[in-house]
Design an enzyme around this catalytic site. Structure first.
Site, PDB file in Angstrom:
ATOM      1  N   SER A  22     -20.443  40.129  -3.238  1.00 54.87           N
ATOM      2  CA  SER A  22     -21.558  39.315  -3.190  1.00 54.87           C
ATOM      3  C   SER A  22     -22.400  39.831  -2.157  1.00 54.87           C
ATOM      4  O   SER A  22     -21.566  39.789  -0.662  1.00 54.87           O
ATOM      5  CB  SER A  22     -21.426  38.015  -2.599  1.00 54.87           C
ATOM      6  OG  SER A  22     -21.955  36.947  -2.724  1.00 54.87           O
ATOM      7  N   GLY A  73     -27.508  36.529   6.961  1.00 53.84           N
ATOM      8  CA  GLY A  73     -27.384  34.807   6.608  1.00 53.84           C
ATOM      9  C   GLY A  73     -28.005  34.423   5.235  1.00 53.84           C
ATOM     10  O   GLY A  73     -27.740  36.128   4.748  1.00 53.84           O
ATOM     11  N   LEU A  74     -28.037  33.434   4.828  1.00 50.48           N
ATOM     12  CA  LEU A  74     -28.228  33.416   3.628  1.00 50.48           C
ATOM     13  C   LEU A  74     -29.287  33.232   2.762  1.00 50.48           C
ATOM     14  O   LEU A  74     -29.220  32.427   2.166  1.00 50.48           O
ATOM     15  CB  LEU A  74     -26.972  32.305   2.829  1.00 50.48           C
ATOM     16  CG  LEU A  74     -25.486  32.495   3.106  1.00 50.48           C
ATOM     17  CD1 LEU A  74     -24.763  31.342   2.772  1.00 50.48           C
ATOM     18  CD2 LEU A  74     -24.850  33.438   2.404  1.00 50.48           C
ATOM     19  N   ASN A 128     -18.112  30.204  -2.033  1.00 49.31           N
ATOM     20  CA  ASN A 128     -18.982  31.443  -0.559  1.00 49.31           C
ATOM     21  C   ASN A 128     -19.033  29.845   0.204  1.00 49.31           C
ATOM     22  O   ASN A 128     -19.313  29.351   0.606  1.00 49.31           O
ATOM     23  CB  ASN A 128     -19.754  31.537  -0.576  1.00 49.31           C
ATOM     24  CG  ASN A 128     -19.272  32.543   0.727  1.00 49.31           C
ATOM     25  OD1 ASN A 128     -18.971  32.331   1.913  1.00 49.31           O
ATOM     26  ND2 ASN A 128     -20.660  33.177   1.368  1.00 49.31           N
ATOM     27  N   CYS A 131     -19.282  29.445   5.535  1.00 46.44           N
ATOM     28  CA  CYS A 131     -20.289  28.801   5.981  1.00 46.44           C
ATOM     29  C   CYS A 131     -19.772  28.026   6.728  1.00 46.44           C
ATOM     30  O   CYS A 131     -19.178  27.322   6.211  1.00 46.44           O
ATOM     31  CB  CYS A 131     -21.879  28.365   4.741  1.00 46.44           C
ATOM     32  SG  CYS A 131     -21.271  28.944   3.238  1.00 46.44           S
ATOM     33  N   ILE A 194     -11.474  39.670   1.965  1.00 50.84           N
ATOM     34  CA  ILE A 194     -11.686  39.105   2.220  1.00 50.84           C
ATOM     35  C   ILE A 194     -13.656  39.275   2.937  1.00 50.84           C
ATOM     36  O   ILE A 194     -14.004  39.899   2.295  1.00 50.84           O
ATOM     37  CB  ILE A 194     -11.324  38.670   3.839  1.00 50.84           C
ATOM     38  CG1 ILE A 194     -11.924  40.330   3.913  1.00 50.84           C
ATOM     39  CG2 ILE A 194      -9.664  38.618   3.682  1.00 50.84           C
ATOM     40  CD1 ILE A 194     -11.229  41.458   5.609  1.00 50.84           C
ATOM     41  N   GLY A 220     -16.939  46.681   5.733  1.00 49.85           N
ATOM     42  CA  GLY A 220     -16.687  48.265   5.981  1.00 49.85           C
ATOM     43  C   GLY A 220     -15.771  48.620   6.337  1.00 49.85           C
ATOM     44  O   GLY A 220     -14.593  48.045   6.706  1.00 49.85           O
ATOM     45  N   GLY A 248     -14.002  46.715   3.266  1.00 49.09           N
ATOM     46  CA  GLY A 248     -14.064  48.168   4.069  1.00 49.09           C
ATOM     47  C   GLY A 248     -13.868  48.817   2.266  1.00 49.09           C
ATOM     48  O   GLY A 248     -12.817  50.466   2.802  1.00 49.09           O
TER      49      GLY A 248
END
Ligand code: FMN
Length: 308
Positions: A22, A73-74, A128, A131, A194, A220, A248
């Site tokens: 996402s 940010g979203l 999600n 947040c 995660i 990453g 990652g």
């Protein structure tokens, strides 16, 4: 013997175990220039919120050793535009779709769920919950088992049995198993593990925080061992829970590592920024490496690191 490359997540079947992450492929349009989206497990869309949002102040990106820090940010068009433009476009590509939703209150997640209920062409919801909860001093939902449960319960109560719900957790907690248990007992069908890890960079020239948003999410290769640890711990405590892993992954070997820890599917995020063909390349590499290791199916490899 041909390899069975299919996988299931929260009860939904996908032909391959490789997904986008996402926020790293928007709704897939850019990546579709590099490979047909229907060839991967599914496109996981950028977390969509109720209203259009501009995101956080600039700069929003910093390079870090083996990783990237972002405070985007979203940012996004809001659910109504998303339903009109993105879902039909993805469906026209023959892509399977996992819609990621995010809110600032439990009620916002409920409203989003109401808008998504009954929309055809969606394989699952990724919720999600990494947040800030504006009703709880900005404490991230997924850092508090009660708030995390509240969101998942409200989404479940609206979605009913229509769609699998994957709860996406942050690793920024002392005990991720507690949060995983809370969301699973509140109606989630699986987990996405995660999200980014909270980090910060200070510019030593200006001697001030580099990012406009001050802190950002680290992603990453730098975070892969954290992802492997989180997936392994959750799999050990909750062996029947299906996990979409990410963090990652840049090669088929990295994807295999998350699968051995307990992930049934793997999302590719940051790797796509440097190499837009990364998702399809990693998928090819994973297929080869599973065969080379003598697995007959993805299922056989899931959680293999836990076996004696
Ligand atoms: C630029 C950027 C934007 C992201 N946006 C979202 C998002 O909207 N929703 C979400 O759940 N995760 C988001 N993430 C987190 C990724 O989906 C993923 O969990 C994380 O980056 C770890 O995977 P990676 O190391 O392969 O990037 C974002 C990550 C990046 C780098």
């Amino acid at each position: 013997m041909t390899l069975d490359f299919g996988t299931t997540l929260g009860g939904a079947w996908f032909p391959t175990p490789i997904f986008t992450a996402s926020g790293c492929a928007s709704s897939g349009k850019e990546l579709s220039q590099f490979f047909p989206l229907r060839e991967i497990g599914a496109v996981v869309t950028k977390s969509i919120m109720l209203k259009p949002r501009a995101g956080r102040p600039t700069p929003r990106m910093a390079e870090t050793p083996s990783g990237m820090l972002n405070s985007i940010g979203l940012q996004g068009p809001g659910i109504d535009a998303f339903l009109i433009e993105d879902i039909p476009w993805l469906a026209s590509q023959g892509a399977r779709i996992i819609v990621s939703i995010a809110g600032e209150t439990a009620e916002e997640y409920a409203v989003l769920s109401r808008k998504l209920r009954g929309v055809s062409g969606i394989s699952a919801l990724e919720v999600n919950i990494s947040c800030p909860n504006v009703e709880n001093r900005g404490l991230v939902f997924a850092c508090d088992p009660t708030s995390a449960s509240e969101v998942i319960k409200s989404v479940r109560s609206i979605i009913g049995g229509d769609l699998p719900i994957l709860a996406k957790l942050t690793p920024d907690v002392t005990n991720i198993v507690n949060i995983a248990t809370a969301v699973m007992t509140s109606g989630a069908d699986g987990l996405a593990l995660i999200n980014t890890v909270l980090g910060m960079v200070i510019n030593t020239e200006t001697m001030r925080p580099h990012l406009g948003g001050i802190t950002g999410g680290l992603s990453g290769p730098a975070i892969r061992p954290i992802a492997v640890r989180a997936i392994y711990q959750v799999r050990q405590a909750l062996p029947n829970v299906s996990i979409l892993g990410m963090g990652g992954v840049t090669s088929g070997k990295d994807a295999l590592e998350l699968i051995l820890a307990g992930a049934s599917g793997v999302s590719i995020g940051t790797a796509s920024f440097g190499d837009p063909s990364a998702v399809i390349r990693i998928q090819r590499e994973l297929h080869q490496i599973l065969q080379d290791k003598g697995f007959n199916s993805v299922r056989e490899a899931v959680g293999h690191a836990h076996r004696d």
